[in-house]
Motif scaffolding. Sequence first.
Motif, PDB file in Angstrom:
ATOM      1  N   HIS A 268       1.122  -0.867  -0.408  1.00  0.00           N
ATOM      2  CA  HIS A 268      -0.004   0.107   0.346  1.00  0.00           C
ATOM      3  C   HIS A 268       1.000   1.358   0.080  1.00  0.00           C
ATOM      4  O   HIS A 268       0.886   2.109  -0.321  1.00  0.00           O
ATOM      5  N   ILE A 269       1.026   1.331   0.766  1.00  0.00           N
ATOM      6  CA  ILE A 269       2.535   2.647   0.935  1.00  0.00           C
ATOM      7  C   ILE A 269       3.451   3.164   0.022  1.00  0.00           C
ATOM      8  O   ILE A 269       3.776   3.232  -0.607  1.00  0.00           O
ATOM      9  N   VAL A 270       3.712   1.693  -0.488  1.00  0.00           N
ATOM     10  CA  VAL A 270       5.292   2.031  -1.335  1.00  0.00           C
ATOM     11  C   VAL A 270       4.435   2.176  -2.578  1.00  0.00           C
ATOM     12  O   VAL A 270       4.842   2.867  -2.770  1.00  0.00           O
ATOM     13  N   VAL A 271       3.399   1.251  -3.393  1.00  0.00           N
ATOM     14  CA  VAL A 271       2.815   1.638  -4.286  1.00  0.00           C
ATOM     15  C   VAL A 271       2.079   3.546  -4.400  1.00  0.00           C
ATOM     16  O   VAL A 271       2.667   4.448  -5.595  1.00  0.00           O
ATOM     17  N   ALA A 272       1.888   3.771  -3.076  1.00  0.00           N
ATOM     18  CA  ALA A 272       1.303   5.214  -3.166  1.00  0.00           C
ATOM     19  C   ALA A 272       2.199   6.290  -3.324  1.00  0.00           C
ATOM     20  O   ALA A 272       1.945   7.083  -3.821  1.00  0.00           O
ATOM     21  N   LEU A 273       3.807   5.644  -2.525  1.00  0.00           N
ATOM     22  CA  LEU A 273       4.396   6.766  -2.723  1.00  0.00           C
ATOM     23  C   LEU A 273       5.220   6.698  -3.994  1.00  0.00           C
ATOM     24  O   LEU A 273       5.785   7.880  -5.040  1.00  0.00           O
ATOM     25  N   LEU A 274       5.068   5.492  -5.023  1.00  0.00           N
ATOM     26  CA  LEU A 274       5.375   5.208  -5.802  1.00  0.00           C
ATOM     27  C   LEU A 274       4.896   6.232  -7.090  1.00  0.00           C
ATOM     28  O   LEU A 274       5.515   7.489  -7.699  1.00  0.00           O
ATOM     29  N   GLN A 275       3.548   6.057  -7.122  1.00  0.00           N
ATOM     30  CA  GLN A 275       2.307   6.584  -7.919  1.00  0.00           C
ATOM     31  C   GLN A 275       2.816   8.386  -7.858  1.00  0.00           C
ATOM     32  O   GLN A 275       2.569   8.891  -8.129  1.00  0.00           O
ATOM     33  N   ALA A 276       2.579   8.855  -6.071  1.00  0.00           N
ATOM     34  CA  ALA A 276       3.240   9.818  -5.681  1.00  0.00           C
ATOM     35  C   ALA A 276       4.015  10.716  -6.436  1.00  0.00           C
ATOM     36  O   ALA A 276       3.925  11.868  -7.009  1.00  0.00           O
ATOM     37  N   LEU A 277       5.287  10.025  -6.120  1.00  0.00           N
ATOM     38  CA  LEU A 277       6.541  10.456  -7.546  1.00  0.00           C
ATOM     39  C   LEU A 277       6.284  10.650  -8.993  1.00  0.00           C
ATOM     40  O   LEU A 277       6.574  11.611  -9.568  1.00  0.00           O
ATOM     41  N   VAL A 278       5.629   9.676  -9.195  1.00  0.00           N
ATOM     42  CA  VAL A 278       5.041   9.732 -10.849  1.00  0.00           C
ATOM     43  C   VAL A 278       4.738  10.586 -11.103  1.00  0.00           C
ATOM     44  O   VAL A 278       4.601  11.656 -12.262  1.00  0.00           O
ATOM     45  N   ALA A 279       3.602  10.830 -10.187  1.00  0.00           N
ATOM     46  CA  ALA A 279       2.532  12.057 -10.330  1.00  0.00           C
ATOM     47  C   ALA A 279       3.230  13.394 -10.273  1.00  0.00           C
ATOM     48  O   ALA A 279       3.226  14.453 -11.421  1.00  0.00           O
ATOM     49  N   GLY A 280       3.806  13.794  -9.508  1.00  0.00           N
ATOM     50  CA  GLY A 280       4.531  14.818  -8.736  1.00  0.00           C
ATOM     51  C   GLY A 280       5.946  15.402 -10.109  1.00  0.00           C
ATOM     52  O   GLY A 280       5.974  16.856 -10.575  1.00  0.00           O
TER      53      GLY A 280
ATOM     54  N   PHE B   4      -2.936   7.572 -18.912  1.00  0.00           N
ATOM     55  CA  PHE B   4      -2.521   6.506 -19.327  1.00  0.00           C
ATOM     56  C   PHE B   4      -0.813   6.305 -18.374  1.00  0.00           C
ATOM     57  O   PHE B   4      -0.030   5.097 -18.820  1.00  0.00           O
ATOM     58  N   VAL B   5      -0.542   7.367 -17.621  1.00  0.00           N
ATOM     59  CA  VAL B   5       1.116   6.787 -16.580  1.00  0.00           C
ATOM     60  C   VAL B   5       0.485   6.513 -15.279  1.00  0.00           C
ATOM     61  O   VAL B   5       0.569   5.517 -14.295  1.00  0.00           O
ATOM     62  N   ILE B   6       0.300   7.414 -14.790  1.00  0.00           N
ATOM     63  CA  ILE B   6      -0.197   7.477 -13.177  1.00  0.00           C
ATOM     64  C   ILE B   6      -1.206   6.532 -12.992  1.00  0.00           C
ATOM     65  O   ILE B   6      -1.310   6.273 -11.735  1.00  0.00           O
ATOM     66  N   ALA B   7      -2.571   7.123 -13.888  1.00  0.00           N
ATOM     67  CA  ALA B   7      -2.992   5.659 -13.250  1.00  0.00           C
ATOM     68  C   ALA B   7      -3.094   4.268 -13.256  1.00  0.00           C
ATOM     69  O   ALA B   7      -2.631   3.053 -12.704  1.00  0.00           O
ATOM     70  N   MET B   8      -1.863   4.020 -14.345  1.00  0.00           N
ATOM     71  CA  MET B   8      -1.689   2.828 -14.663  1.00  0.00           C
ATOM     72  C   MET B   8      -0.317   2.279 -14.002  1.00  0.00           C
ATOM     73  O   MET B   8      -0.479   0.609 -13.437  1.00  0.00           O
ATOM     74  N   VAL B   9       0.404   2.581 -12.923  1.00  0.00           N
ATOM     75  CA  VAL B   9       1.296   2.683 -11.459  1.00  0.00           C
ATOM     76  C   VAL B   9       0.489   1.960 -11.154  1.00  0.00           C
ATOM     77  O   VAL B   9       1.010   1.198 -10.421  1.00  0.00           O
ATOM     78  N   ASP B  10      -1.122   2.524 -10.497  1.00  0.00           N
ATOM     79  CA  ASP B  10      -1.981   2.541  -9.239  1.00  0.00           C
ATOM     80  C   ASP B  10      -2.503   1.133 -10.210  1.00  0.00           C
ATOM     81  O   ASP B  10      -2.840  -0.449  -9.724  1.00  0.00           O
ATOM     82  N   ASN B  11      -2.763   1.097 -11.322  1.00  0.00           N
ATOM     83  CA  ASN B  11      -2.997  -0.698 -11.776  1.00  0.00           C
ATOM     84  C   ASN B  11      -2.578  -1.906 -11.877  1.00  0.00           C
ATOM     85  O   ASN B  11      -3.459  -2.700 -11.828  1.00  0.00           O
ATOM     86  N   TYR B  12      -1.340  -1.627 -12.331  1.00  0.00           N
ATOM     87  CA  TYR B  12      -0.272  -2.649 -12.112  1.00  0.00           C
ATOM     88  C   TYR B  12       0.440  -2.766 -11.358  1.00  0.00           C
ATOM     89  O   TYR B  12       0.539  -3.997 -10.726  1.00  0.00           O
ATOM     90  N   ALA B  13       1.103  -1.904 -10.142  1.00  0.00           N
ATOM     91  CA  ALA B  13       2.005  -2.027  -9.937  1.00  0.00           C
ATOM     92  C   ALA B  13       1.468  -2.716  -8.180  1.00  0.00           C
ATOM     93  O   ALA B  13       2.108  -3.499  -7.615  1.00  0.00           O
ATOM     94  N   ARG B  14       0.437  -2.153  -7.850  1.00  0.00           N
ATOM     95  CA  ARG B  14      -0.427  -2.526  -6.587  1.00  0.00           C
ATOM     96  C   ARG B  14      -0.617  -4.319  -6.719  1.00  0.00           C
ATOM     97  O   ARG B  14      -0.436  -4.775  -5.684  1.00  0.00           O
ATOM     98  N   PRO B  15      -1.025  -4.388  -7.758  1.00  0.00           N
ATOM     99  CA  PRO B  15      -1.734  -6.320  -7.403  1.00  0.00           C
ATOM    100  C   PRO B  15       0.137  -6.712  -7.991  1.00  0.00           C
ATOM    101  O   PRO B  15       0.015  -7.955  -7.521  1.00  0.00           O
ATOM    102  N   ILE B  16       0.861  -6.252  -8.703  1.00  0.00           N
ATOM    103  CA  ILE B  16       2.260  -7.016  -8.475  1.00  0.00           C
ATOM    104  C   ILE B  16       3.032  -7.319  -7.464  1.00  0.00           C
ATOM    105  O   ILE B  16       3.471  -8.137  -6.381  1.00  0.00           O
ATOM    106  N   VAL B  17       2.962  -5.614  -6.573  1.00  0.00           N
ATOM    107  CA  VAL B  17       3.538  -6.102  -4.986  1.00  0.00           C
ATOM    108  C   VAL B  17       2.782  -6.194  -3.619  1.00  0.00           C
ATOM    109  O   VAL B  17       3.751  -6.566  -2.862  1.00  0.00           O
TER     110      VAL B  17
END
Length: 349
Positions: free
Chosen positions: A211-223, A281-294
């Motif tokens: 949860h937290i690492v994926v959220a931080l990754l998504q925030a970094l990509v969005a930032g 196409f980028v920020i939303a995909m981080v959540d869609n794919y990274a969260r189920p993977i990790v």
Amino acid sequence: MNRGQSFLLLLIGTVALLTLFVILPFVEYVIASAILAYVLYPFHVRLSRGISRTLASHVRESVSRRLGRMLSGVSLILASVVAVILPVAYISWVFVRDLTAIARGNTDIEVAAIEAEIAALTGQNIEVGDVLATVGQTLVNTLFGGIGGVVSTALRASVGLSLALFLVYYALLDGPAFVGWIRDTSPLPPDVTSDLVDRIDAMTRGVVIGHIVVALLQALVAGVGLWAAGVPNAVFWTFVMAVLALLPLIGAFFVWGPAAAYLVVVDQVTAGVLLALYGVFVIAMVDNYARPIVIDQQAHLNPAVILLGVFGGIYSVGFTGLFVGPIVIGVLAATLETFREDYDAIGSG
């Protein structure tokens, strides 16, 4: 229970309360060091083994193992300082700077353009600048106890981080022995204790990584997208997204969506459209794919519960509550699961 046992329990409770009183000013850093050591421990095991093999041809095996653990701990501490502590310290400094500026009513956001657009669409005159200042002041009061508390918070953070690094080092070296001591000391049956420790381990891993690492990754990509599009106070909004991104699918959108609209309002249409496309196409995909993977499927915590832990943790212990709050709730969930499955067996035993 005889008098000796009662006295021993009373003594343990008294000393535990005194210990809590002593460490309470830095309790968030103690917990943060435990979390960091937990994350680093798998790397510590591999690195210490590699160093021990390298030293084995020069010194005795027992010495090589001890030196391997020590050198691995020091190396990981230094790596953490470079890769985690320094970037987080810089981001925190920029965040505090931008937040205090917003609280004072100073912002690079083109407030007049936003107010004019709102007036044209709704016919209402809304003082956006005053709203931002109020929100900023509320956050400053919540996180630091007011603008005057920022300096004292920074000084305490520097001392706390120094303490945390020492604690991480010794947790890496002696953490397994401590867990073994807990297993041996627990009054629960060995199988129940083992199941409880495994559940807490799975829950912590799922919360921190899933949860937290994926959220931080998504925030970094969005930032990065906000910064590239020229959105003012990008670091501040990245921090906000780090919290909101804990809500799957829509969390970070609450920032980058309005940011794209803001760029269009201030006549930066191309930047706004590109940011919107980047978000879809980028920020939303981080959540869609990274969260189920990790994410660890053993940690079945509802995202709303995670978000509650984040806000409650930040309000209670400050920035480190971003991690502490969800983990505490995760441990509670693991303990309740053990209660549900093993309580009757413990009583009958």
